[in-house]
Design a protein around this motif. Structure first.
Motif, mmCIF file in Angstrom:
data_model
loop_
_atom_site.group_PDB
_atom_site.id
_atom_site.type_symbol
_atom_site.label_atom_id
_atom_site.label_comp_id
_atom_site.label_asym_id
_atom_site.label_seq_id
_atom_site.Cartn_x
_atom_site.Cartn_y
_atom_site.Cartn_z
ATOM 1 N N ASP A 13 60.384 35.585 37.647
ATOM 2 C CA ASP A 13 59.095 35.973 36.924
ATOM 3 C C ASP A 13 59.533 36.680 35.602
ATOM 4 O O ASP A 13 60.119 37.486 35.373
ATOM 5 C CB ASP A 13 58.700 37.409 37.756
ATOM 6 C CG ASP A 13 57.226 38.035 37.198
ATOM 7 O OD1 ASP A 13 56.911 37.544 36.169
ATOM 8 O OD2 ASP A 13 56.636 38.882 37.916
ATOM 9 N N HIS A 43 44.222 48.425 38.472
ATOM 10 C CA HIS A 43 43.414 47.076 38.160
ATOM 11 C C HIS A 43 43.043 47.241 36.648
ATOM 12 O O HIS A 43 42.286 46.324 36.226
ATOM 13 C CB HIS A 43 42.476 46.935 39.131
ATOM 14 C CG HIS A 43 42.880 46.780 40.468
ATOM 15 N ND1 HIS A 43 43.615 45.756 40.867
ATOM 16 C CD2 HIS A 43 42.723 47.828 41.662
ATOM 17 C CE1 HIS A 43 43.863 46.085 42.275
ATOM 18 N NE2 HIS A 43 43.294 47.169 42.711
ATOM 19 N N TYR A 132 39.272 38.079 34.660
ATOM 20 C CA TYR A 132 40.493 37.167 34.987
ATOM 21 C C TYR A 132 41.389 37.839 36.219
ATOM 22 O O TYR A 132 41.852 37.097 37.122
ATOM 23 C CB TYR A 132 41.208 37.194 33.816
ATOM 24 C CG TYR A 132 42.883 36.336 33.750
ATOM 25 C CD1 TYR A 132 42.514 35.101 33.981
ATOM 26 C CD2 TYR A 132 43.829 37.120 33.927
ATOM 27 C CE1 TYR A 132 43.861 34.152 34.216
ATOM 28 C CE2 TYR A 132 45.022 36.243 33.920
ATOM 29 C CZ TYR A 132 45.099 34.770 34.166
ATOM 30 O OH TYR A 132 46.320 34.154 34.325
ATOM 31 N N ILE A 133 41.518 39.286 36.091
ATOM 32 C CA ILE A 133 42.137 39.748 37.180
ATOM 33 C C ILE A 133 41.480 40.051 38.359
ATOM 34 O O ILE A 133 42.232 39.901 39.565
ATOM 35 C CB ILE A 133 42.972 41.175 36.456
ATOM 36 C CG1 ILE A 133 41.944 42.172 36.334
ATOM 37 C CG2 ILE A 133 43.996 41.011 35.714
ATOM 38 C CD1 ILE A 133 42.500 43.642 36.024
ATOM 39 N N GLY A 134 40.368 39.936 38.322
ATOM 40 C CA GLY A 134 39.441 40.104 39.706
ATOM 41 C C GLY A 134 40.175 41.336 40.387
ATOM 42 O O GLY A 134 40.245 42.536 39.758
ATOM 43 N N GLY A 135 40.161 41.027 41.566
ATOM 44 C CA GLY A 135 40.852 42.302 42.295
ATOM 45 C C GLY A 135 42.338 42.129 42.445
ATOM 46 O O GLY A 135 43.033 42.855 43.325
ATOM 47 N N ASP A 136 43.081 41.431 41.778
ATOM 48 C CA ASP A 136 44.632 41.304 42.051
ATOM 49 C C ASP A 136 45.231 42.190 41.265
ATOM 50 O O ASP A 136 44.715 43.091 40.288
ATOM 51 C CB ASP A 136 45.079 39.922 41.399
ATOM 52 C CG ASP A 136 44.471 38.848 42.413
ATOM 53 O OD1 ASP A 136 44.240 39.094 43.651
ATOM 54 O OD2 ASP A 136 44.104 37.719 41.911
ATOM 55 N N ASP A 137 46.577 42.138 41.510
ATOM 56 C CA ASP A 137 47.506 43.064 40.495
ATOM 57 C C ASP A 137 47.601 42.245 39.399
ATOM 58 O O ASP A 137 48.110 41.175 39.242
ATOM 59 C CB ASP A 137 48.805 43.440 41.408
ATOM 60 C CG ASP A 137 49.680 44.294 40.362
ATOM 61 O OD1 ASP A 137 49.397 44.433 39.497
ATOM 62 O OD2 ASP A 137 51.037 44.397 40.794
ATOM 63 N N PRO A 138 47.376 43.087 38.295
ATOM 64 C CA PRO A 138 47.430 42.110 37.065
ATOM 65 C C PRO A 138 48.907 41.632 36.770
ATOM 66 O O PRO A 138 48.889 40.509 36.067
ATOM 67 C CB PRO A 138 46.927 43.144 35.820
ATOM 68 C CG PRO A 138 46.981 44.381 36.403
ATOM 69 C CD PRO A 138 46.834 44.346 37.962
ATOM 70 N N SER A 140 51.061 40.614 38.596
ATOM 71 C CA SER A 140 51.307 39.408 39.399
ATOM 72 C C SER A 140 50.814 37.947 38.688
ATOM 73 O O SER A 140 51.243 36.799 38.970
ATOM 74 C CB SER A 140 50.852 39.366 40.612
ATOM 75 O OG SER A 140 49.370 39.326 40.770
ATOM 76 N N LEU A 141 49.676 38.375 37.813
ATOM 77 C CA LEU A 141 49.068 36.882 37.514
ATOM 78 C C LEU A 141 49.586 36.578 35.810
ATOM 79 O O LEU A 141 49.266 35.302 35.368
ATOM 80 C CB LEU A 141 47.519 37.471 37.199
ATOM 81 C CG LEU A 141 46.729 37.655 38.371
ATOM 82 C CD1 LEU A 141 45.407 38.284 37.928
ATOM 83 C CD2 LEU A 141 46.529 36.535 39.123
#
Lengths: 381, 155
Positions: A13, A43, A132-138, A140-141
Motif C-alpha cells: 500500500d 468517511h 467515489y468513496i461511497g460507504g468505504d474507508d477512503p 483503502s481506495l
C-alpha cells in the motif's frame, strides 16, 4: 544534486509507504511538524492538517484523489512570520506553484518550510469525491486510484472523472519542491522514489539513511505519456473556451448562472487581498444609481457588475493563475471558471513570458517594468 | 431576443444618424492634463467626444477603471501621461504600459478590439499633440463603430 532514494512500500500500500516516509522525516529530518492532507472523519473529506506527533500520521493520505482546497494559502499562513521550527508541507504541484507565487507576493516565506511534492494524478471534485468513496474507508481506495504503476489505470467512473482542472493539467511533476515523491511508472506495490531538487531537500534526504537509486527511465517514459495526454486535453479545452467567449455576448452567456457569490475568489489561492474591492463601499450602490442605470437601457440585471468582477479578477491575478481549478470547485452553479481563467491566463502569462510558480527569480509581471519594452503598446519616445 | 424588442431598445441610435464615439480619457495631472488645458487656451479645435478624467499619474490607473468604462459603454479608453523619463513620480508611466499590455491581452480574448484602448505620451507643452491625438482617435473609433456593450442588456 538530484539524489534519488528508494522508499519501500509495506503491505503493498503506497499510502502506508508515504506515511512511513513522513514518520521518518519527523523523527530524523529535523522537522518540527508535517502539514499534510489527513482523514479526520471515517468517511469525510481529508483536510490539510498540521501534525507534530508521528503516531498521528496514520490517517495522513496526501495521495487521495481529494482536493478540498488549495492548501498553499494555509502554508502561507504557517510561514508568514516565525514559528521557530521547520514544517514539512506535503503539497500537490499546483499548490506548490501557488505557494511560490504567494511567497513572491510577500504572503509567505520559504524560511521555515520544506516543500514535499508528488507526482499528481489528479483528484475528483468536492462533489464527486464523496460519490467515489461511497460507504468505504477512503484510505483503502487511494492505492486503487493510483493504479499499480501510478497513472496507468483509468480514473473515469460511471458518469464522472477527475476534475476538469486535473484532466487538463500538464504540470503534474513536483518540480518546485525540495523533495519530490515519484509515483508515475513505479511498481507501487513494492516501492516509490523520493528525489531532492534543492540543497535543502538534499540535506534532509541524506539524513534519513535511505538507499540511493538511479531515477529509472520507466518513470520518465510514463510521465511523458501522461503529460502528452493531458496537454492534448488542455489544448482542446483552450480552443473550446476561446470559441465560447470570443465575444462579450458569449462571455455574458458563459457567466449567465453567476450569482456574484464570489466563492471563486475566496477559493483562489493567489487572490490574496484581505479585502476585495468588490466587497467594499465602492460597490455599495445607492437606490437612485440602480434606477438611473435601469433607465439608461430600460432594464438592469441584478446583482450588477458580474462581468466587471470576473474581468477585474482576470486583470488582477491571471498572470499568477496556477490552474488548480479550485474556482470551478467552489462555484455553486457549476460555471467552468477554471477553463476561462486558464485560457486567458495562458495568454497573459505568455505576454510577459512568465510561468507562475516556476522560479523565485522571476518577479510577478505587474510588480516590475523595464524602460525599454512593449513598443507596440506605447513607444519609448 | 426577437428583433422587434431589439429595435425598440435603441431608439436613440437609428441607422441614419451618424455614430458619435464616446471616449473616456485618463490623463495625468502633470503632463497630458496640462497639455489638454493648453490646447483649450490655445483655442485648438477639439471635438466634444472625450470625457477627461484627471489622475495624479497614469501609474494609478487600475485595470478596473478601464474595464468599467468599456463595460459602461465607452467606445474607447485613452490613457495618456508623461513621456518616458519625465514622470513626476519617476516611473508611473512604465507601470501604466505594463497594465495596458495586460489589458490588451485580456480584452482581445472577448472580441474587444485592441484599438479601443490607447496609451500615449503627451507632454505638458504639447497642446497641439493632444488635440491631434484625440481627434485621430475619434476618427479611428468612428470607423470601428460602437462598442458591443452599448446594446448589451446583461453585463
Amino acid at each position: 544534486m538530484a539524489t534519488t532514494a528508494k522508499v519501500d512500500v509495506p503491505g503493498s500500500d503506497p499510502v502506508l509507504g508515504v506515511q512511513e516516509f513522513l514518520k521518518l522525516l519527523l523523527r530524523q529530518g529535523e522537522i518540527g511538524g508535517v502539514f499534510v492532507q489527513t482523514h479526520l472523519n471515517p468517511h469525510g473529506m481529508p483536510m490539510p492538517t498540521l501534525i507534530t506527533d508521528p503516531e498521528r500520521l496514520d490517517r495522513a493520505d496526501p495521495l487521495a484523489p481529494a482536493f478540498p482546497m488549495n492548501a498553499a494559502r494555509m502554508a502561507a499562513r504557517l510561514t508568514h512570520g516565525r514559528s521557530g521550527d521547520r514544517v514539512a508541507a506535503v503539497l500537490r504541484p499546483c499548490e506548490i506553484r501557488a505557494f511560490v507565487e504567494l511567497v513572491k507576493l510577500n504572503q509567505g516565506s520559504m524560511d521555515e518550510i520544506l516543500l514535499i511534492g508528488f507526482d499528481c494524478l489528479g483528484a475528483y471534485s468536492n462533489r464527486n469525491y464523496p460519490r467515489y468513496i461511497g460507504g468505504d474507508d477512503p484510505m483503502s481506495l487511494t492505492s486503487g486510484f493510483l493504479g499499480k504503476t501510478g497513472g496507468s489505470e483509468d480514473t473515469a467512473q460511471s458518469d464522472y472523472d477527475i476534475a476538469e482542472a486535473c484532466q487538463s493539467c500538464e504540470n503534474l511533476e513536483p518540480l518546485g519542491a525540495d523533495i519530490g515523491i515519484g509515483l508515475v511508472g513505479m511498481d507501487l506495490g513494492d516501492h516509490f522514489v523520493v528525489t531532492a531538487h534543492t540543497p535543502q531537500g538534499e540535506a534532509v534526504l541524506s539524513r534519513l539513511g535511505l538507499a540511493d537509486v538511479e531515477d529509472p527511465s520507466a518513470r520518465r517514459a510514463a510521465m511523458d505519456a501522461l503529460v502528452e495526454k493531458r496537454t492534448a486535453y488542455r489544448n482542446a479545452m483552450f480552443e473550446r473556451t476561446h470559441e465560447a467567449t470570443s465575444t462579450l455576448a458569449g462571455l455574458s452567456e458563459f457567466f449567465a448562472r453567476c450569482v456574484n457569490c464570489y466563492n471563486c475568489r475566496a477559493a483562489c489561492p493567489v487572490c490574496y487581498c484581505k479585502e476585495c474591492v468588490f466587497l467594499t463601499d465602492v460597490f455599495d450602490h445607492k437606490p437612485w444609481q440602480y434606477l438611473g442605470w435601469a433607465r439608461h437601457k430600460g432594464m438592469l440585471k441584478m446583482p450588477t457588475d458580474t462581468l466587471f468582477f470576473h474581468l477585474t479578477r482576470l486583470a488582477h491575478m491571471s498572470t499568477s493563475c496556477v490552474g488548480c481549478g479550485q474556482c470551478s470547485n467552489a462555484c455553486p452553479n457549476d460555471i467552468p471558471v477554471m477553463e476561462l481563467f486558464r485560457t486567458v491566463g495562458a495568454r497573459t502569462q505568455a505576454g510577459f513570458d512568465y510561468v507562475p510558480g516556476r522560479s523565485f527569480d522571476e518577479p510577478p509581471p505587474l510588480s516590475v517594468f523595464k524602460a525599454d519594452e512593449f513598443p507596440e503598446v506605447a513607444g519609448a519616445d | 431576443m426577437d428583433t422587434a424588442v431589439a429595435e425598440e431598445e435603441t431608439p436613440q441610435a437609428p441607422a441614419t444618424e451618424a455614430f458619435e464615439p464616446t471616449i473616456v480619457a485618463f490623463v495625468c495631472n502633470w503632463c497630458t492634463y496640462t497639455a489638454a488645458d493648453l490646447a483649450g487656451t490655445s483655442r485648438l479645435v477639439q471635438r466634444p467626444n472625450v470625457r477627461l478624467v484627471r489622475m495624479m499619474c497614469t501609474g494609478m490607473v487600475d485595470p478596473k477603471y478601464v474595464i468599467k468604462a468599456l463595460l459602461g459603454g465607452a467606445d474607447a479608453v485613452l490613457i495618456s501621461g508623461c513621456h518616458p523619463g519625465d514622470c513626476h513620480y519617476i516611473n508611473g508611466n512604465y507601470k501604466a504600459r505594463r497594465r495596458v499590455k495586460l489589458l490588451n491581452d485580456i480584452l482581445d480574448q472577448f472580441g474587444i478590439d485592441r484599438r479601443r484602448l490607447k496609451l500615449t505620451w503627451v507632454g505638458a507643452s504639447e497642446g497641439n499633440e493632444f488635440a491631434e491625438t484625440v481627434n485621430d482617435l475619434i476618427e479611428e473609433i468612428r470607423e470601428l463603430g460602437p462598442i458591443e456593450t452599448r446594446d448589451m442588456m446583461v453585463l
